[in-house]
Enzyme design. Structure first.
Site, short mmCIF file in Angstrom:
data_model
loop_
_atom_site.label_atom_id
_atom_site.label_comp_id
_atom_site.label_asym_id
_atom_site.label_seq_id
_atom_site.Cartn_x
_atom_site.Cartn_y
_atom_site.Cartn_z
N HIS A 1 -9.41 3.66 -0.86
CA HIS A 1 -8.03 3.15 -0.81
C HIS A 1 -7.72 2.21 -1.97
CE1 HIS A 1 -4.25 1.90 0.72
NE2 HIS A 1 -4.63 0.92 1.50
N CYS B 1 0.82 -1.22 0.00
CA CYS B 1 0.00 0.00 0.00
C CYS B 1 0.85 1.26 0.00
CB CYS B 1 -0.95 -0.01 1.18
SG CYS B 1 -2.09 -1.40 1.09
N1 CAA Z 1 -23.83 -9.51 9.65
C1 CAA Z 1 -22.77 -10.33 9.73
N2 CAA Z 1 -21.81 -10.39 8.80
C2 CAA Z 1 -21.95 -9.62 7.75
C3 CAA Z 1 -23.04 -8.74 7.56
C4 CAA Z 1 -24.00 -8.71 8.58
N3 CAA Z 1 -25.07 -7.90 8.51
N4 CAA Z 1 -22.86 -8.08 6.40
C5 CAA Z 1 -21.70 -8.51 5.89
N5 CAA Z 1 -21.17 -9.44 6.72
C6 CAA Z 1 -19.91 -10.13 6.57
C7 CAA Z 1 -19.98 -11.24 5.58
O1 CAA Z 1 -19.16 -12.30 6.05
C8 CAA Z 1 -19.31 -10.63 4.36
O2 CAA Z 1 -18.56 -11.51 3.63
P1 CAA Z 1 -19.26 -12.45 2.49
O3 CAA Z 1 -20.22 -11.58 1.73
O4 CAA Z 1 -18.11 -12.90 1.66
O5 CAA Z 1 -19.88 -13.53 3.27
C9 CAA Z 1 -18.32 -9.65 4.97
O6 CAA Z 1 -18.93 -9.18 6.17
C10 CAA Z 1 -18.03 -8.44 4.09
O7 CAA Z 1 -19.28 -7.96 3.68
P2 CAA Z 1 -19.43 -7.27 2.27
O8 CAA Z 1 -18.65 -8.02 1.25
O9 CAA Z 1 -20.86 -6.96 2.04
O10 CAA Z 1 -18.74 -5.93 2.65
P3 CAA Z 1 -18.07 -4.90 1.73
O11 CAA Z 1 -17.92 -5.36 0.35
O12 CAA Z 1 -18.78 -3.62 2.00
O13 CAA Z 1 -16.61 -4.88 2.35
C11 CAA Z 1 -14.95 -4.79 4.02
C12 CAA Z 1 -16.39 -4.44 3.66
C13 CAA Z 1 -14.78 -6.28 4.09
C14 CAA Z 1 -14.65 -4.16 5.35
C15 CAA Z 1 -14.01 -4.24 2.89
O14 CAA Z 1 -14.26 -2.87 2.71
C16 CAA Z 1 -12.56 -4.45 3.22
O15 CAA Z 1 -12.05 -5.55 3.07
N6 CAA Z 1 -11.84 -3.37 3.64
C17 CAA Z 1 -10.43 -3.45 3.97
C18 CAA Z 1 -9.57 -3.40 2.72
C19 CAA Z 1 -8.13 -3.62 3.07
O16 CAA Z 1 -7.80 -4.47 3.88
N7 CAA Z 1 -7.23 -2.84 2.44
C20 CAA Z 1 -5.82 -2.88 2.76
C21 CAA Z 1 -5.57 -2.12 4.02
S1 CAA Z 1 -4.02 -2.53 4.75
C22 CAA Z 1 -2.91 -1.41 4.09
O17 CAA Z 1 -3.28 -0.32 3.70
C23 CAA Z 1 -1.48 -1.85 3.98
C24 CAA Z 1 -1.16 -2.83 2.90
O18 CAA Z 1 -0.01 -2.82 2.42
C25 CAA Z 1 -2.14 -3.86 2.45
#
Ligand code: CAA
Length: 420
Positions: free
Chosen positions: A366, A105
């Site tokens: 991001h 990143c």
């Molecule tokens: N109740 C329970 N669980 C739920 C839920 C609910 N109401 N709604 C969603 N979930 C769970 C489910 O398990 C879902 O996964 P699946 O659909 O695969 O089953 C999971 O939450 C994610 O839900 P969504 O896919 O609907 O969520 P989203 O697409 O809005 O993503 C996020 C949300 C997972 C937080 C995503 O934004 C994310 O992964 N963010 C972080 C990204 C990241 O890690 N970037 C790198 C940062 S680290 C850095 O910068 C340094 C480097 O070098 C990498």
């Protein structure tokens, strides 16, 4: 010790950061579904490059050297060899030396650091690009791709969402052993979303987030980790976004300025740069971003400045707890005391040290390779008073960007000064 040759930013361009919940992001429920697609990596790079050349008035033919920061184009877009992709963005870039830089990143920050090395070595006009397209995969699949920035063999099994889990580990330690509470990380996220609402380029520009929703897990804000031991320490609102986007900027020497008929007063000077790298295979102190602190110390020493001089900052808030640890690593607050800054509103747009005014990684989005370049373009806009609805009011003259790769493994800290 100052930079060996003076270096200046002429400005640049940031594309809209798109992804789930952005009004223009195409998904199967979108009214335009089937009639248009989301921008590809190729289109994103082209838009960033052409936008930066147009914004700065630099002719493509005048560019001496080119860098692009990108993390995993091979995985999300089946495309590597991105130096040549930048050259494909404009006919007059043909045969320019161009290369891709990867540091997870911090890829964008490293691309910028490479351009500064080239200026020191005699280059006069450098184009720095950052881009990533990530919505080609589900968030869960993307979690696997992004896990390549961790020590994959050891850390991948932590959770399908490996990076969220790594920072949930830090949050668990921070909540348990310092004054920082979940209300403080909620304040960071609420600030990020509120700033994004003022930013037409931001991924989360239309998504509300109240303090009540941010401070506890619920149906709208799930604690989503599969790892039961870590699940209580991270909610969706604590996380940076899975976004597509690009950014590009132009870095010039004093001779480069003169070539364009400009003087230092027309540009933003780069007065300090610190790059530091940690050991991929060893865990650091969970309560501190030690690699970032080393990069910051180097940047301050080079600039002859201290944290007290910084008037506006872009810091790597990959997760809400990271922003608080960044405040401490950058010297904005003593160790363990970073939360006070957000509690007291000091890092809000109206505060005395505004941080992540366009929404940061949590609100602006991001696209990992783009982030470090976007941070610098943002700071140029703030120093010039060109940040629109999220312009800070106190006319800062010194700005800091902190871009981080992995779990504090690659850190690039830059200091900029307005006014020649
Ligand atoms: N109740 C329970 N669980 C739920 C839920 C609910 N109401 N709604 C969603 N979930 C769970 C489910 O398990 C879902 O996964 P699946 O659909 O695969 O089953 C999971 O939450 C994610 O839900 P969504 O896919 O609907 O969520 P989203 O697409 O809005 O993503 C996020 C949300 C997972 C937080 C995503 O934004 C994310 O992964 N963010 C972080 C990204 C990241 O890690 N970037 C790198 C940062 S680290 C850095 O910068 C340094 C480097 O070098 C990498």
């Amino acid at each position: 010790m100052a930079l060996p040759r003076r270096a200046f930013l002429l400005g640049g361009h940031v594309t809209p950061f798109l992804g789930k919940k952005h009004p223009d992001f195409i998904w199967k429920g979108h009214p335009d579904f089937g009639t248009r697609d989301n921008p590809t990596l190729e289109e994103t790079i082209t838009a960033a490059v052409r936008g930066a050349l147009e914004a700065t008035g630099v002719a493509a033919a005048d560019v001496d050297r080119i860098w692009i920061g990108n993390f995993v184009g091979e995985l999300f877009s089946n495309q590597g060899h991105l130096g040549a992709a930048v050259v494909g963005a404009h006919p007059d870039l043909l045969h320019k030396p161009a290369l891709r830089v990867e540091g997870a990143c911090a890829s964008g920050g490293l691309a910028f650091a490479s351009a500064l090395d080239a200026v020191a070595a005699g280059a006069d006009v450098c184009l720095v690009v950052g881009a990533e397209v990530q919505t080609t995969a589900s968030a869960r699949q993307g979690g696997d791709y992004l896990a390549r920035a961790s020590h994959y063999a050891r850390q991948r099994p932590l959770d399908d969402f490996t990076f969220p889990a790594l920072f949930a580990q830090r949050a668990r330690e921070v909540y348990g052993r310092t004054e920082t509470t979940e209300d403080d990380t909620a304040r960071v996220s609420v600030k990020a979303y509120a700033n994004a609402h003022r930013n037409p380029l931001a991924h989360m520009q239309a998504v509300p987030l109240s303090f009540e929703d941010a401070r506890r897990a619920g149906d709208h804000n799930p604690a989503f980790l599969g790892n039961e031991a870590l699940r209580p320490y991270l909610k969706v609102s604590d996380c940076s976004q899975v976004s597509d986007g690009g950014a590009a900027l132009v870095v010039v020497s004093e001779a480069g300025l003169a070539r364009m008929g400009l003087t230092p007063a027309d540009a933003i000077e780069v007065v300090g740069l610190g790059v530091a790298t940690g050991n991929l295979y060893a865990d650091g102190d969970p309560l501190a971003l030690d690699t970032t602190a080393v990069a910051a110390a180097r940047a301050y020493a080079q600039a002859g400045l201290s944290a007290a001089d910084v008037g506006v900052a872009e810091v790597h808030d990959c997760f809400a707890v990271t922003e608080i640890l960044m405040y401490e690593a950058l010297g904005f607050a003593p160790r363990g005391q970073g939360a006070h800054l957000v509690r007291e509103g000091r890092t809000a747009i109206e505060g005395d040290l505004p941080v992540n005014t366009g929404g940061g990684l949590i609100g602006f989005g991001h696209p990992v390779g783009a982030t470090g370049v976007k941070q610098l373009v943002e700071l140029v806009r703030q120093l010039r008073g060109e940040a629109g609805d999220y312009q800070v009011g106190h006319a800062p003259t010194v700005a800091l960007a902190a871009n981080m790769g992995g779990d504090d493994k690659t850190a690039v800290v830059s200091l900029l000064r307005a006014g020649g």
